[in-house]
Design a protein around this motif. Structure first.
Motif, PDB file in Angstrom:
ATOM      1  N   ARG A  32      -2.639   5.995   4.995  1.00  0.00           N
ATOM      2  CA  ARG A  32      -3.560   5.726   3.894  1.00  0.00           C
ATOM      3  C   ARG A  32      -4.857   5.185   4.464  1.00  0.00           C
ATOM      4  O   ARG A  32      -4.880   4.549   5.527  1.00  0.00           O
TER       5      ARG A  32
ATOM      6  N   SER B 207      -0.417   3.592  -3.588  1.00  0.00           N
ATOM      7  CA  SER B 207       0.081   4.840  -3.032  1.00  0.00           C
ATOM      8  C   SER B 207      -0.048   5.965  -4.057  1.00  0.00           C
ATOM      9  O   SER B 207       0.029   5.753  -5.264  1.00  0.00           O
TER      10      SER B 207
ATOM     11  N   ARG C  28       2.130   8.184  -4.350  1.00  0.00           N
ATOM     12  CA  ARG C  28       3.495   8.507  -4.750  1.00  0.00           C
ATOM     13  C   ARG C  28       3.833   7.689  -5.994  1.00  0.00           C
ATOM     14  O   ARG C  28       3.769   6.468  -5.989  1.00  0.00           O
TER      15      ARG C  28
ATOM     16  N   TYR D  67       9.009  10.002  -2.077  1.00  0.00           N
ATOM     17  CA  TYR D  67       9.174   9.508  -0.716  1.00  0.00           C
ATOM     18  C   TYR D  67      10.183  10.393   0.010  1.00  0.00           C
ATOM     19  O   TYR D  67      11.193  10.802  -0.542  1.00  0.00           O
TER      20      TYR D  67
END
Length: 164
Positions: A132, A146, A148, A154
């Motif tokens: 990141r 994130s 996600r 993940y």
């Protein structure tokens, strides 16, 4: 088994003797040493026919596989020798081979990385992780979270994009 040495068991010695070094010659030379040195220097001059290329000699010294992979560059060298001269044609031949090997290595690496990536279908291959970007206090999007959103994102390894 006794191994054959280059000198066949005779201890090698330099044929130039002590007169090879300039300092030794400055100390003083006898007439006999001077005559020997004159003959020695005359013997070091090659004739216009030397060095001589003997195809049978080189054929015996190199194995079949080496002769096969050297053939394209040897043909290029033979074609360039009348144009550039022996020395420059050999330089072109040398660097052409090196650049071709570097290019082949880079291409093989690129091909392997492109078509053998690590995804959910195989264990092997290169796995690329993207970090990141840095988020510091004071940035407009400081607590950068994130991308996600759910736990199945993940360790996905491309399973969501599969056509199954």
């Amino acid at each position: 088994m006794v191994e054959a040495s280059e000198t066949s068991g005779v201890k090698p010695f330099p044929i130039g003797g002590r007169m090879v070094r300039e300092r030794e010659r400055c100390i003083g030379m006898t007439d006999e040493e001077r005559a020997w040195r004159k003959k020695y220097l005359k013997d070091q001059i090659l004739s216009e026919h030397e060095p001589r290329y003997v195809p049978e000699y080189w054929k015996e010294r190199t194995n079949v596989i080496r002769r096969i992979y050297k053939t394209p560059l040897d043909m290029m060298h033979k074609a360039l020798t009348p144009i550039l001269g022996h020395s420059r044609a050999y330089t072109v031949r040398f660097f052409t081979g090196k650049f071709a090997m570097i290019f082949a290595g880079i291409y093989a690496g690129w091909y392997y990385l492109k078509y053998n990536s690590n995804d959910w279908t195989r264990k092997g291959g290169w796995r690329v992780h993207e970090s990141r970007t840095i988020s510091l206090p004071g940035d407009s999007d400081f607590p950068r979270l994130s991308q996600r959103t759910k736990p199945s994102d993940y360790a996905n390894r491309g399973f969501d994009n599969s056509p199954i």
